[in-house]
Design an enzyme around this catalytic site. Structure first.
Site, PDB file in Angstrom:
ATOM      1  N   HIS A 126      49.776  37.667  37.662  1.00 23.44           N
ATOM      2  CA  HIS A 126      48.738  36.835  38.278  1.00 23.44           C
ATOM      3  C   HIS A 126      49.208  35.403  38.577  1.00 23.44           C
ATOM      4  O   HIS A 126      48.443  34.450  38.452  1.00 23.44           O
ATOM      5  CB  HIS A 126      47.461  36.808  37.417  1.00 23.44           C
TER       6      HIS A 126
ATOM      7  N   ASP B  38      48.792  51.282  38.365  1.00 26.26           N
ATOM      8  CA  ASP B  38      48.546  49.848  38.468  1.00 26.26           C
ATOM      9  C   ASP B  38      49.645  49.127  37.687  1.00 26.26           C
ATOM     10  O   ASP B  38      49.693  49.213  36.467  1.00 26.26           O
ATOM     11  CB  ASP B  38      47.161  49.541  37.879  1.00 26.26           C
TER      12      ASP B  38
ATOM     13  N   ASP C  40      51.637  43.584  40.708  1.00 24.41           N
ATOM     14  CA  ASP C  40      50.203  43.854  40.548  1.00 24.41           C
ATOM     15  C   ASP C  40      49.476  43.605  41.857  1.00 24.41           C
ATOM     16  O   ASP C  40      49.066  42.503  42.124  1.00 24.41           O
ATOM     17  CB  ASP C  40      49.646  42.965  39.445  1.00 24.41           C
TER      18      ASP C  40
ATOM     19  N   GLU D  12      39.864  45.433  43.285  1.00 26.52           N
ATOM     20  CA  GLU D  12      40.062  45.785  41.871  1.00 26.52           C
ATOM     21  C   GLU D  12      40.057  44.526  41.024  1.00 26.52           C
ATOM     22  O   GLU D  12      39.500  44.470  39.935  1.00 26.52           O
ATOM     23  CB  GLU D  12      41.394  46.523  41.674  1.00 26.52           C
ATOM     24  N   GLU D  13      40.711  43.490  41.558  1.00 28.77           N
ATOM     25  CA  GLU D  13      40.855  42.249  40.799  1.00 28.77           C
ATOM     26  C   GLU D  13      39.509  41.549  40.605  1.00 28.77           C
ATOM     27  O   GLU D  13      39.382  40.714  39.732  1.00 28.77           O
ATOM     28  CB  GLU D  13      41.863  41.320  41.471  1.00 28.77           C
TER      29      GLU D  13
ATOM     30  N   HIS E  60      45.265  50.041  43.420  1.00 30.55           N
ATOM     31  CA  HIS E  60      44.537  48.990  44.137  1.00 30.55           C
ATOM     32  C   HIS E  60      45.454  48.238  45.081  1.00 30.55           C
ATOM     33  O   HIS E  60      46.618  47.986  44.778  1.00 30.55           O
ATOM     34  CB  HIS E  60      43.767  48.066  43.200  1.00 30.55           C
TER      35      HIS E  60
HETATM   36 ZN   LIG Z   1      46.324  45.533  38.978  1.00 27.42          ZN
END
Ligand SMILES: [Zn+2]
Length: 507
Positions: free
Chosen positions: A435, A336, A271, A307-308, A259
């Site tokens: 995140h 990922d 990420d 994706e998130e 992603h």
């Molecule tokens: Zn991810």
């Protein structure tokens, strides 16, 4: 007050095809495995990651979230890199549109004390005052966990095990007017997504420490809360990038995906800048390695958007692809988070030996190839990653496509046992900056990055060259995932272990 949708909507033609002029390439030349694999070097991987960070930091949001300028520029960057390779790939943009949160408020006080709070994407707006807080037992995944006293109250629920949607549905059924979910790791207030528009009760997140403290206080007193949670929703458009090698058998496709979007809190470099750059670097080197020759099987790469927000870009691709096209995919490989700072070398448990969740025939072979590469060729330890479909391979699994992939850990906690294998710090997250704004280039483990990058190249060299020994796709058997018939068929590598490490997305 509403943020105009034009602030996040991008204009672009759908299914734009970007290619150079076609030149015939020779067919069926074997990719030189070693030279190709050795061509994946950390300087290129890191350079790409730095480019993505620069792209994020050049925008006001300093991120690359779906619908943002940072993500649009990420897509442009990927396309430029691919088209600079001449006509090796047929590059397509697949437009995708969905509603996203573009502004939000989360405020919560309990007995007059203000707690740091977080929001959930697609959560309904809610305001309440002087409302009792009632604790929900266990993880709130069963109706019995939710007491009758929730009626008219705010439910306090622990994160984990089942979806946020399930927890909120059950609390709502008992008459709760709102919910507070507390985190299952010390990474600040719980946040996440409910996956789409819904009619659930309003919800906000708090930290694990605050949650546990409220649980303890509720055991011998009552608590009153006031909350104000709202968010603005707007339509956002972005793109999947799909690059298919012009050479190779298009009826027997090796498909690799990662992603390209981040969350809104940061640039998203592990990420998933890492996966984005991992497959992009392999795609670039494949074009270079195959100059004057070609591969036997078509290799297709995809950089998924949104994706998130809940695997939306990959879902869109699978939902809109004709069944006949999906049947031509022999294997989908997902990448990922492949450079986590406190990493493990994880391989998707395609045979279900570690977690009892297996995939269609071919998934076990994908796992076996990576196990042999790490364990035998590279003499490296590896662990199993739960094959739970919680990244972009999920929609492919559901469509009956064999899947595999690698990761290096997300917001799970590293064990002593894993430290013995990989080094790092026990009791800490695989990616402590998961995140957060700190998921930038300094967050990457460079050794893990190059190791996984080379494992990707090995898979491309192997299956781009031949599917010999790999199960055929049986159109009548594309019934989606199944449970492994027996746990007694476990075949652990000497260094493998059973442990779920993910716990992201909607949980
Ligand atoms: Zn991810």
């Amino acid at each position: 007050m509403k943020v105009p949708s034009s602030a996040v909507a991008l204009t672009a033609a759908s299914a734009l095809v970007l290619t150079g002029s076609a030149k015939p390439l020779k067919r069926n030349v074997k990719v030189d495995d070693k030279a190709f694999i050795d061509s994946i070097v950390i300087d290129d991987l890191l350079g790409c990651a730095q480019d993505l960070e620069d792209i994020a930091y050049a925008t006001p949001g300093r991120n690359r979230v779906h619908g943002s300028e940072g993500h649009a520029n990420t897509v442009s960057y990927i396309v430029e890199q691919l088209t600079s390779l001449g006509d090796y790939y047929n590059v397509e943009l697949q437009e995708f549109s969905t509603e996203v949160t573009v502004g939000s408020n989360a405020s919560l006080t309990v007995n007059g004390e203000t707690l740091e709070a977080g929001t959930f994407s697609f959560a309904n707006n809610g305001t309440w005052t002087d409302t009792p807080v009632v604790n929900v037992a266990n993880l709130g995944c069963d109706a019995a966990d939710h007491p009758a006293t929730l009626s008219g109250a705010v439910a306090l629920i622990a994160r984990g095990d089942c979806t946020f949607v399930q927890k909120l549905t059950l609390a709502g059924e008992k008459g709760a007017v709102g919910a507070i979910i507390y985190n299952n790791a010390e990474i600040g207030p719980a946040t996440g997504t409910l996956g789409g528009v819904n009619d659930l009760i309003p919800v906000g997140g708090i930290s694990r420490a605050d949650g546990l403290r409220l649980v303890s206080e509720l055991s011998n007193s009552t608590l009153s809360s006031a909350g104000e949670f709202w968010q603005y929703i707007a339509n956002a458009t972005s793109h999947n990038v799909i690059a298919s090698s012009r050479t190779g058998d298009a009826s027997n496709v090796l498909f690799l995906g990662a992603h390209s979007d981040s969350v809104d809190s940061g640039p998203g470099i592990n990420d998933n800048g890492s996966g984005t750059c991992g497959i992009l670097t392999v795609a670039r080197q494949l074009a270079a390695a195959a100059v004057g020759g070609a591969i036997a099987n078509q290799v297709r790469f995809a950089w998924w958007t949104a994706e998130e927000e809940g695997l939306l870009g990959a879902e869109h691709y699978v939902a809109t692809a004709p069944a006949s096209a999906l049947e031509k995919i022999r294997l989908y490989l997902n990448f990922d988070m492949i450079a986590s700072p406190n990493y493990v070398l994880g391989i998707y448990d395609g045979d279900g030996s570690a977690f009892n969740l297996s995939g269609p025939a071919g998934s076990a072979e994908a796992e076996a190839l990576f196990e042999a590469w790490y364990g035998e060729s590279e003499k490296l330890p590896f662990v199993s990653s739960e094959f739970d479909g919680r990244s972009d391979y999920g929609p492919f699994l559901e469509a009956g496509v064999p899947c595999g992939g690698l990761d290096t850990g997300a917001d799970g906690i590293k064990t002593e046992e894993e430290v013995a294998l990989f080094g790092g710090v026990a009791g800490e997250l695989y990616d402590p900056n998961y995140h957060t704004p700190k998921d930038n280039v300094t967050n990457l483990n460079l050794e893990a990055f190059q190791t996984t990058g080379r494992a990707i190249a090995h898979a491309v060299a192997t299956w781009g060259t031949s599917w010999e020994g790999f199960p055929t796709r049986n159109a009548t058997a594309t019934l989606g995932r199944r449970l492994s018939p027996s746990l007694s068929k476990k075949k652990y590598g000497p260094l493998m272990k059973k442990k779920s490490r993910r716990g992201k997305k909607a949980y």
